[in-house]
Design a protein around this motif. Structure first.
Motif, short mmCIF file in Angstrom:
data_model
loop_
_atom_site.label_atom_id
_atom_site.label_comp_id
_atom_site.label_asym_id
_atom_site.label_seq_id
_atom_site.Cartn_x
_atom_site.Cartn_y
_atom_site.Cartn_z
N GLU A 269 5.48 19.62 -7.27
CA GLU A 269 5.89 18.97 -7.86
C GLU A 269 7.75 18.67 -7.14
O GLU A 269 7.95 19.55 -6.76
CB GLU A 269 6.07 19.92 -8.80
N GLN B 200 4.27 7.58 -15.19
CA GLN B 200 4.12 8.79 -16.70
C GLN B 200 2.93 8.90 -17.16
O GLN B 200 2.03 8.03 -17.43
CB GLN B 200 5.02 7.94 -18.05
N PRO C 239 1.30 15.57 -19.22
CA PRO C 239 0.62 16.99 -18.44
C PRO C 239 -0.03 17.80 -18.92
O PRO C 239 -0.61 17.76 -19.77
CB PRO C 239 2.15 18.08 -18.28
N GLU D 234 3.77 15.77 -8.59
CA GLU D 234 4.61 15.32 -10.03
C GLU D 234 5.96 15.51 -10.18
O GLU D 234 6.64 16.07 -9.02
CB GLU D 234 3.98 16.74 -10.88
N VAL E 151 6.15 20.62 -21.56
CA VAL E 151 6.94 20.30 -20.57
C VAL E 151 8.14 20.69 -21.30
O VAL E 151 8.96 20.25 -20.93
CB VAL E 151 6.85 18.94 -20.22
N ARG F 36 11.44 16.48 -22.07
CA ARG F 36 11.03 15.87 -20.81
C ARG F 36 9.88 15.09 -20.85
O ARG F 36 9.11 15.33 -21.76
CB ARG F 36 10.50 17.07 -20.02
N PHE G 53 6.09 13.86 -18.20
CA PHE G 53 5.86 13.54 -17.10
C PHE G 53 5.74 12.63 -16.44
O PHE G 53 4.92 11.67 -17.16
CB PHE G 53 4.28 14.95 -17.01
N TYR H 41 8.73 16.45 -13.68
CA TYR H 41 9.65 16.83 -14.86
C TYR H 41 11.23 15.87 -15.39
O TYR H 41 11.56 15.44 -14.09
CB TYR H 41 9.52 17.29 -15.15
N THR H 42 11.35 14.94 -15.74
CA THR H 42 12.23 15.19 -16.34
C THR H 42 13.33 14.76 -17.63
O THR H 42 12.22 14.31 -18.24
CB THR H 42 13.00 13.58 -15.18
#
Length: 178
Positions: free
Chosen positions: A100, A157, A160, A136, A164, A168, A170, A138-139
Motif C-alpha cells: 500500500e 478506484q 477493497p 493499493e 476502508v 475513504r 480505495f 486509500y484516500t
C-alpha cells in the motif's frame, strides 16, 4: 516471491528529487509536519502531539523497514537534504504480492508536481525491484488532490477486500509486466 530486503537502503532519484532513508535527525521536521493542521485535514491518526511520539514513530518505521514490512522514503529536493515530505510502501504482503502506498508533502510544496514524480518512482521500484503485483492506496473521499494524483498515475478506484472506513476511497494499480 517479492523482494523486501531494503539493505542497503535504496535511494531513489528523479529529475528534481532525492528519496532518501529516514533518519532519527528528521524528528523535528516530521513532528512539525505531522502536527500541521493543513496536512491533517484528510488524515486519521496522523497527528503527533509530542516530539517523543515522533521519535517513537521513527523508531517503529526503521524497525519495520529492517523487517521488510515497510519502506518509507523522506522526500527532498536535489541538492538539499531538507525534509519536504514522505512516501512509502507499507502493509507489504508477501502472500498477496502487494503493498500500500501513502504519501504527504509539506504544504508549501503542493501543486508543483513533486508528489507525482515521487509516486512514479516508487511505483517503478515496487513493481520492478520488489516485484509487487499490486499497489493499493486509500484516500479521503474529499481529498481531490490525492484522488487526481492516483488517477493520473493509472490507479483504478475499486472495492477493497477489507473495510476502508466511511470517508475513504480505495484505489489499486496492477503490475502489467507480471
Amino acid at each position: 516471491m517479492i523482494e523486501t530486503n531494503f539493505t542497503p537502503f535504496p535511494i531513489l532519484t528523479t529529475d528534481r528529487l532525492v528519496l532518501r532513508q529516514l533518519e532519527t535527525t528528521d524528528d523535528k521536521d516530521i513532528f512539525s509536519h505531522r502536527s500541521d493542521n493543513n496536512i491533517n485535514t484528510y488524515l486519521e491518526d496522523f497527528r503527533h502531539s509530542s516530539i517523543e511520539q515522533t521519535q517513537a514513530f521513527i523508531n517503529r518505521v526503521l524497525n519495520e523497514i529492517a523487517l521488510g514490512k515497510t519502506i518509507l522514503w523522506v522526500i527532498t529536493q536535489k541538492g538539499n537534504n531538507k525534509f519536504i515530505g514522505t512516501i512509502c510502501l507499507w502493509n507489504i504482503s508477501k502472500d498477496e504480492l502487494k503493498g500500500e502506498t501513502g504519501y504527504t508533502l509539506v504544504t508549501e510544496f503542493h501543486r508543483m508536481g513533486y508528489m507525482n514524480e515521487a509516486l512514479e518512482k516508487i511505483i517503478d521500484f515496487g513493481f520492478n525491484t520488489m516485484k509487487l503485483k499490486t499497489i493499493e492506496a486509500y484516500t479521503h473521499l474529499n481529498n481531490n488532490s490525492s484522488i487526481k494524483l492516483l488517477l493520473k498515475s493509472n490507479f483504478k478506484q475499486g472495492t477493497p477486500k477489507k473495510e476502508v472506513g466511511i470517508n475513504r476511497l480505495f484505489f489499486s494499480l496492477a503490475n502489467e509486466t507480471t
